[in-house]
Design a protein around this motif. Structure first.
Motif, PDB file in Angstrom:
ATOM      1  N   UNK A  56       0.854  -1.187   0.000  1.00 34.75           N
ATOM      2  CA  UNK A  56       0.000   0.000   0.000  1.00 34.75           C
ATOM      3  C   UNK A  56       0.889   1.237   0.000  1.00 34.75           C
ATOM      4  N   UNK A  57       0.713   2.079  -1.018  1.00 36.95           N
ATOM      5  CA  UNK A  57       1.531   3.278  -1.181  1.00 36.95           C
ATOM      6  C   UNK A  57       0.662   4.516  -1.309  1.00 36.95           C
ATOM      7  N   UNK A  58       1.248   5.653  -0.939  1.00 36.16           N
ATOM      8  CA  UNK A  58       0.569   6.941  -1.059  1.00 36.16           C
ATOM      9  C   UNK A  58       1.518   7.920  -1.746  1.00 36.16           C
ATOM     10  N   UNK A  62       2.636  12.586   4.217  1.00 36.01           N
ATOM     11  CA  UNK A  62       1.483  12.920   5.061  1.00 36.01           C
ATOM     12  C   UNK A  62       0.343  11.926   4.833  1.00 36.01           C
ATOM     13  N   UNK A  63       0.061  11.631   3.579  1.00 33.30           N
ATOM     14  CA  UNK A  63      -1.019  10.683   3.271  1.00 33.30           C
ATOM     15  C   UNK A  63      -0.686   9.296   3.802  1.00 33.30           C
ATOM     16  N   UNK A  64       0.560   8.889   3.690  1.00 26.58           N
ATOM     17  CA  UNK A  64       0.951   7.564   4.177  1.00 26.58           C
ATOM     18  C   UNK A  64       0.887   7.488   5.691  1.00 26.58           C
ATOM     19  N   UNK A  65       1.446   8.493   6.359  1.00 30.02           N
ATOM     20  CA  UNK A  65       1.540   8.441   7.825  1.00 30.02           C
ATOM     21  C   UNK A  65       0.239   8.820   8.523  1.00 30.02           C
ATOM     22  N   UNK A  66      -0.329   9.935   8.125  1.00 27.97           N
ATOM     23  CA  UNK A  66      -1.515  10.430   8.820  1.00 27.97           C
ATOM     24  C   UNK A  66      -2.796   9.758   8.362  1.00 27.97           C
ATOM     25  N   UNK A  67      -2.822   9.318   7.139  1.00 33.59           N
ATOM     26  CA  UNK A  67      -4.025   8.699   6.617  1.00 33.59           C
ATOM     27  C   UNK A  67      -3.987   7.193   6.704  1.00 33.59           C
ATOM     28  N   UNK A  68      -3.177   6.586   5.866  1.00 35.14           N
ATOM     29  CA  UNK A  68      -3.195   5.132   5.740  1.00 35.14           C
ATOM     30  C   UNK A  68      -2.723   4.413   7.001  1.00 35.14           C
ATOM     31  N   UNK A  69      -1.631   4.851   7.583  1.00 31.07           N
ATOM     32  CA  UNK A  69      -1.143   4.172   8.795  1.00 31.07           C
ATOM     33  C   UNK A  69      -2.137   4.310   9.942  1.00 31.07           C
ATOM     34  N   UNK A  74      -0.263  -0.301   8.472  1.00 34.01           N
ATOM     35  CA  UNK A  74       0.934   0.068   9.211  1.00 34.01           C
ATOM     36  C   UNK A  74       2.196   0.107   8.366  1.00 34.01           C
ATOM     37  N   UNK A  75       2.240  -0.639   7.290  1.00 31.28           N
ATOM     38  CA  UNK A  75       3.436  -0.629   6.439  1.00 31.28           C
ATOM     39  C   UNK A  75       3.303   0.319   5.249  1.00 31.28           C
ATOM     40  N   UNK A  76       2.246   1.112   5.197  1.00 34.95           N
ATOM     41  CA  UNK A  76       2.055   2.052   4.089  1.00 34.95           C
ATOM     42  C   UNK A  76       3.231   3.025   4.021  1.00 34.95           C
ATOM     43  N   UNK A  77       3.647   3.315   2.809  1.00 32.71           N
ATOM     44  CA  UNK A  77       4.761   4.227   2.609  1.00 32.71           C
ATOM     45  C   UNK A  77       4.514   5.049   1.357  1.00 32.71           C
ATOM     46  N   UNK A  78       5.481   5.880   0.996  1.00 30.79           N
ATOM     47  CA  UNK A  78       5.330   6.701  -0.197  1.00 30.79           C
ATOM     48  C   UNK A  78       5.832   5.946  -1.425  1.00 30.79           C
ATOM     49  N   UNK A  79       5.350   6.369  -2.566  1.00 36.03           N
ATOM     50  CA  UNK A  79       5.798   5.791  -3.828  1.00 36.03           C
ATOM     51  C   UNK A  79       7.298   6.023  -3.976  1.00 36.03           C
ATOM     52  N   UNK A  80       7.753   7.232  -3.656  1.00 34.07           N
ATOM     53  CA  UNK A  80       9.176   7.554  -3.792  1.00 34.07           C
ATOM     54  C   UNK A  80      10.052   6.626  -2.952  1.00 34.07           C
ATOM     55  N   UNK A  81       9.681   6.405  -1.722  1.00 30.36           N
ATOM     56  CA  UNK A  81      10.473   5.528  -0.855  1.00 30.36           C
ATOM     57  C   UNK A  81      10.470   4.099  -1.398  1.00 30.36           C
TER      58      UNK A  81
END
Length: 85
Positions: A56-58, A62-69, A74-81
């Motif tokens: 799961x990516x955002x 902010x979207x990954x940490x504040x929204x999805x997580x 819990x393992x959501x991260x950014x596309x860039x990372x």
């Protein structure tokens, strides 16, 4: 697994589209409050129940940490990372 009965007809259609796709990557977008996270949760639940690995990516941290997580991904991260690590 049976469908989540809390989903609207349009959300169930989105789940059907994702699960029937032969694509390895699926993007979901929509306005705030339209149920993207609810649809995502149902898709992930069904895919994992079928033994599939789901990432799961955002687009933003902010979207990954504040929204999805916050919503349990819990393992959501950014596309860039994901692309650089």
């Amino acid at each position: 697994p049976p469908a989540d009965t809390r989903l609207s007809a349009s959300q169930l259609e989105a789940v059907r589209q994702v699960l029937s796709s032969t694509d390895r990557v699926t993007l979901m977008r929509g306005a705030a409050g339209t149920g993207k996270t609810t649809v995502l949760a149902e898709c992930v639940r069904r895919m994992e129940a079928a033994g599939r690995y789901v990432v799961v990516l955002a687009p933003t941290a902010h979207a990954a940490r504040s929204g999805l997580r916050r919503e349990g991904f819990l393992s959501a991260d950014t596309v860039a990372r994901f692309l650089t690590d």
